[in-house]
Design a protein around this motif. Structure first.
Motif, mmCIF file in Angstrom:
data_model
loop_
_atom_site.group_PDB
_atom_site.id
_atom_site.type_symbol
_atom_site.label_atom_id
_atom_site.label_comp_id
_atom_site.label_asym_id
_atom_site.label_seq_id
_atom_site.Cartn_x
_atom_site.Cartn_y
_atom_site.Cartn_z
ATOM 1 N N ASP A 133 0.827 -1.210 0.000
ATOM 2 C CA ASP A 133 0.000 0.000 0.000
ATOM 3 C C ASP A 133 0.862 1.261 0.000
ATOM 4 O O ASP A 133 0.579 2.226 -0.718
ATOM 5 C CB ASP A 133 -0.916 0.017 1.232
ATOM 6 N N ASP A 134 1.913 1.251 0.817
ATOM 7 C CA ASP A 134 2.800 2.412 0.908
ATOM 8 C C ASP A 134 3.531 2.640 -0.415
ATOM 9 O O ASP A 134 3.644 3.771 -0.894
ATOM 10 C CB ASP A 134 3.827 2.213 2.028
ATOM 11 N N TYR A 155 -5.268 7.291 1.163
ATOM 12 C CA TYR A 155 -4.296 6.391 1.808
ATOM 13 C C TYR A 155 -4.507 6.378 3.325
ATOM 14 O O TYR A 155 -4.521 5.320 3.966
ATOM 15 C CB TYR A 155 -2.894 6.867 1.432
ATOM 16 N N ASN A 164 -5.918 3.195 5.700
ATOM 17 C CA ASN A 164 -5.041 2.572 6.696
ATOM 18 C C ASN A 164 -5.364 2.954 8.144
ATOM 19 O O ASN A 164 -4.883 2.305 9.078
ATOM 20 C CB ASN A 164 -3.579 2.917 6.379
ATOM 21 N N ARG A 210 2.598 -0.147 12.114
ATOM 22 C CA ARG A 210 1.895 0.203 10.875
ATOM 23 C C ARG A 210 1.422 1.656 10.915
ATOM 24 O O ARG A 210 1.531 2.384 9.921
ATOM 25 C CB ARG A 210 0.686 -0.728 10.696
ATOM 26 N N VAL A 232 2.509 4.642 8.165
ATOM 27 C CA VAL A 232 1.522 5.466 7.459
ATOM 28 C C VAL A 232 1.724 6.943 7.798
ATOM 29 O O VAL A 232 1.681 7.814 6.917
ATOM 30 C CB VAL A 232 0.091 5.017 7.824
#
Length: 767
Positions: A550-551, A591, A595, A610, A614
């Motif tokens: 995702d990042d 994003y 998250n 996590r 983020v």
């Protein structure tokens, strides 16, 4: 395309005509033919058995104009030409479809981002005077010189100085060696007019309004290298030198012309001293040099029903001897230069079109002298009572203002091998910068730097009308700061609706919408949340970042938007590049929402790590946004960098190449206190401002003042042409007619307010 083509085949086979709507070709045929040309002209494209479509396509294609267009635009290459076009214009592809990030792009972006800043990027402090440097990209930027006699409105500001300022700031961040100059145009009839109105001398008017202009541009944060004026010794010297060089080389003509003369004022009426009806569009308030409505250039003697603006008397036609620039003699040389400049430089579509229309119509000698007192004196003995016409004289102001900035001005203006010249203006100024002024410099034969990139905007209107200082309609530069809205917000909105391809209109409700949605909820929300999470959850220090898919995907998306931003601004696509900034913050918000670091921070060790990743990635995106915002919103950009304690080198590192999104705030970096960047614009505040700048209209029936408001409020005003029934007895038929008019107006009012114009039926009663 096969299904639409089958439908077209069926339609054509049913009609008994050679073309879409009749036996003769129409606009519809040409438009559809042009749209289908890349496909139907390509032998590799199998469209099946389409006899009617093929026959129609060939009949339209037989037109000489269509053949010429196909050869000139697509060179007969069909789809391959379209592919080539899209490859050369990447921004066009972004409008067609959302870019799909590939796995390779994701991995490459993540690798570059993780490597971070390598070495220290070159950050050169601006030192004056800025001069061309060997081996560097040397760029000279000019904004069309604003008339000194009036206060610039929002349209004037976006049309030249603000657009050029964005590009100048961007160019400096890119590491280009750039000089941005501008100044007030102070000679001519407009200044004499204003001096008469205010009871001052022309010089006093110039001094007064030059200071007003300078203050306005300072408040809007226009970062000139030098802001000068044309009433200087250098202006006289350079203009007279160019004049003599043209004279010696045979590029000037002498002729006797008919002019309007006011016997009451005992003077010839140049340009702004006379008004009348435009001979082309019948606009009743056309000036003696140009019509504001249709934009056509005119001679004062062509005006219908002319009036002296000073005494309102009707002038008479008299003869006067003048000098002309022989444009036809320079036409071949001009065309050769234009072909080279327009093919290699960035000229906006309207600039190319306006210039070509002048060439197509054939150039005519252009008068360069005027019967005035306020202007650069003509040095010729036979014309010592005259001055140079402002459109010969004013563009030379670019040179003289640079000469006031540095005595080494010729390194910029007589150095076409090393210098790229950008001119920024509104479209009405194009012919003077693309035809008249270049002809003056070409004829002077002194190795002058000519324009390489001509950037022209369309017009910005105000709500549903034009700006008017006399009627109090619209926001003018000296009023903007009194609204309580920061200059960066004004800059943002003007650039958001910058009239690049067509006219646009300032709207208070739209300004509030864009401020509240794009700035407050999108951009400001993301940057503020990223900083607040660092402060609240990680004690003000950027946490460690362990990237997952995702990042990496976000990093790749941001990198792609950054590349688009750079490609667009390199081509001076200012408005489109701004949309890339908003897309970056939109990706960041999505994003974060996906998250949810505010939830994960409350979980176990894995969730907390996590949340840290983020937050760390988000605050780095915020740092990137501070860099790309700098040309558009310099104060906001500076505030973000202060809050994030981001070094200015990160801005240079991001923009001094083709778009590298890197980790500029590594783990352990401490940020400062974070606070909101934007404030909401409330409806009540906007309504007050709308009424304040809506102007006033006089009701001709009742001699009362009506303040312009919203469209619905405007509908409630008195309408010209209605019969006033008040205080008089009227015939029933007259009353019935007037009632019907009022009912129609009521329907229009309902539509303007977004309501159903038909009354609701009531139970038990007839409608």
């Amino acid at each position: 395309m096969k299904e639409p083509l089958k439908w077209l085949e069926q339609s054509l086979s049913k009609i008994n005509s050679s073309f879409l709507t009749a036996e003769a070709v129409s606009v519809a045929d040409v438009v559809l033919w042009a749209a289908l040309y890349p496909l139907l002209s390509d032998s590799c494209f199998d469209v099946g058995e389409l006899r009617s479509v093929r026959g129609w396509f060939e009949r339209v294609g037989d037109l000489a104009a269509c053949q010429a267009a196909a050869n000139r635009v697509l060179h007969g290459k069909g789809v391959e030409a379209l592919k080539t076009f899209l490859q050369k214009h990447p921004a066009t592809q972004t409008q067609l479809a959302e870019h799909v990030i590939t796995v390779e792009e994701i991995e490459e972006a993540a690798q570059i981002w993780s490597e971070g800043l390598k070495g220290s990027p070159a950050v050169t402090e601006r030192k004056h005077p800025v001069l061309p440097q060997e081996g560097k990209r040397n760029m000279l930027l000019t904004s069309a010189l604003p008339y000194v006699n009036n206060v610039p409105h929002l349209g004037n500001i976006i049309g030249c100085v603000l657009s050029a300022d964005v590009f100048a700031r961007y160019g400096r961040l890119r590491g280009w060696n750039l000089l941005y100059i501008c100044g007030t145009d102070e000679y001519g009839t407009a200044t004499e007019n204003k001096a008469r109105e205010e009871g001052l001398t022309p010089q006093e008017i110039c001094d007064k309004y030059h200071a007003i202009h300078a203050d306005i541009y300072k408040w809007f944060q226009i970062d000139f290298d030098f802001f000068g004026r044309t009433t200087t010794k250098q202006q006289t010297e350079i203009a007279q030198d160019i004049f003599w060089r043209l004279h010696e080389r045979g590029f000037l003509l002498e002729d006797t012309v008919e002019q309007l003369r006011c016997e009451s004022c005992q003077r010839f009426l140049a340009d702004r001293f006379v008004e009348g009806e435009c001979p082309h569009c019948r606009y009743p308030e056309a000036r003696g040099d140009q019509c504001d409505k249709c934009g056509r250039l005119i001679n004062a003697v062509e005006l219908r029903n002319p009036q002296c603006k000073v005494c309102k008397e009707t002038p008479v036609i008299r003869s006067s001897k003048h000098l002309f620039l022989n444009l036809p003699k320079l036409e071949d040389e001009l065309e050769q230069w234009l072909d080279k400049s327009t093919s290699s430089g960035d000229w906006t579509v309207n600039a190319r079109h306006i210039t070509r229309s002048w060439i197509r119509d054939g150039l005519k000698p252009r008068c360069i002298t005027r019967d005035l007192q306020w202007g650069t004196p003509v040095p010729h003995e036979d014309y010592k009572e005259k001055v140079f016409y402002v459109w010969f004289d004013a563009p030379i102001g670019y040179l003289s203002i640079t000469a006031n900035y540095t005595d080494q001005w010729e390194k910029w203006w007589k150095n076409p091998q090393q210098v790229e010249l950008y001119n920024f203006m509104a479209k009405d100024n194009v012919p003077f910068h693309s035809v008249v002024f270049p002809c003056s410099l070409l004829g002077a034969q002194d190795n002058y730097t000519l324009v390489n990139h001509l950037i022209a905007t369309e017009y910005l209107n105000y709500e549903d009308t034009k700006f008017s200082k006399s009627r109090g309609v619209g926001v003018f530069g000296d009023m903007a700061k009194d609204t309580g809205i920061p200059s960066d917000v004004w800059r943002f909105y003007l650039l958001y609706l910058r009239p690049e391809g067509q006219d646009s209109a300032f709207s208070w409700s739209d300004m509030a919408l864009k401020n509240n949605s794009e700035l407050l909820n999108n951009l400001g929300n993301f940057i503020n949340r990223a900083g607040m999470f660092v402060s609240k959850f990680f004690d003000g220090c950027v946490p460690e970042m362990l990237l997952n898919e995702d990042d990496k995907r976000l990093i790749a998306q941001v990198r792609w938007e950054l590349k688009q931003y750079i490609q667009l601004l390199d081509k001076v696509r200012i408005r489109d590049a701004l949309k890339c900034i908003l897309s970056i913050s939109r990706h960041g918000n999505q994003y974060m929402q996906l998250n949810e670091p505010w939830k994960k921070i409350k979980g176990g060790d894995g969730d907390r790590r996590r949340a840290g990743t983020v937050t760390g990635v988000s605050v780095n995106v915020a740092c990137l946004l501070s860099a790309v915002l700098e040309p558009y919103m310099p104060s906001v950009s500076h505030t973000i960098r202060q809050q994030l304690q981001a070094p200015h080198t990160c801005v240079s590192a991001i923009l001094q190449n083709t778009g590298t999104f890197i980790c500029t705030l590594p783990a352990g970096h401490r940020i400062s206190a974070v606070s909101p960047l934007f404030q909401k614009l409330e409806n009540e505040q906007i309504e007050v401002l709308r009424k304040r700048f809506g102007g006033q209209q006089v009701c001709k029936r009742h001699s009362s003042i009506i303040t312009r408001g919203s469209p619905a409020e405007t509908m409630k005003m008195c309408f010209p042409g209605q019969t006033c029934l008040k205080a008089q007895k009227a015939d029933k038929s007259v009353i019935d007619d007037e009632v019907e008019k009022l009912l129609q107006l009521k329907k229009q009012l309902s539509l303007a307010e977004g309501k159903n114009p038909e009354p609701a039926a009531q139970k038990g009663k007839k409608k």
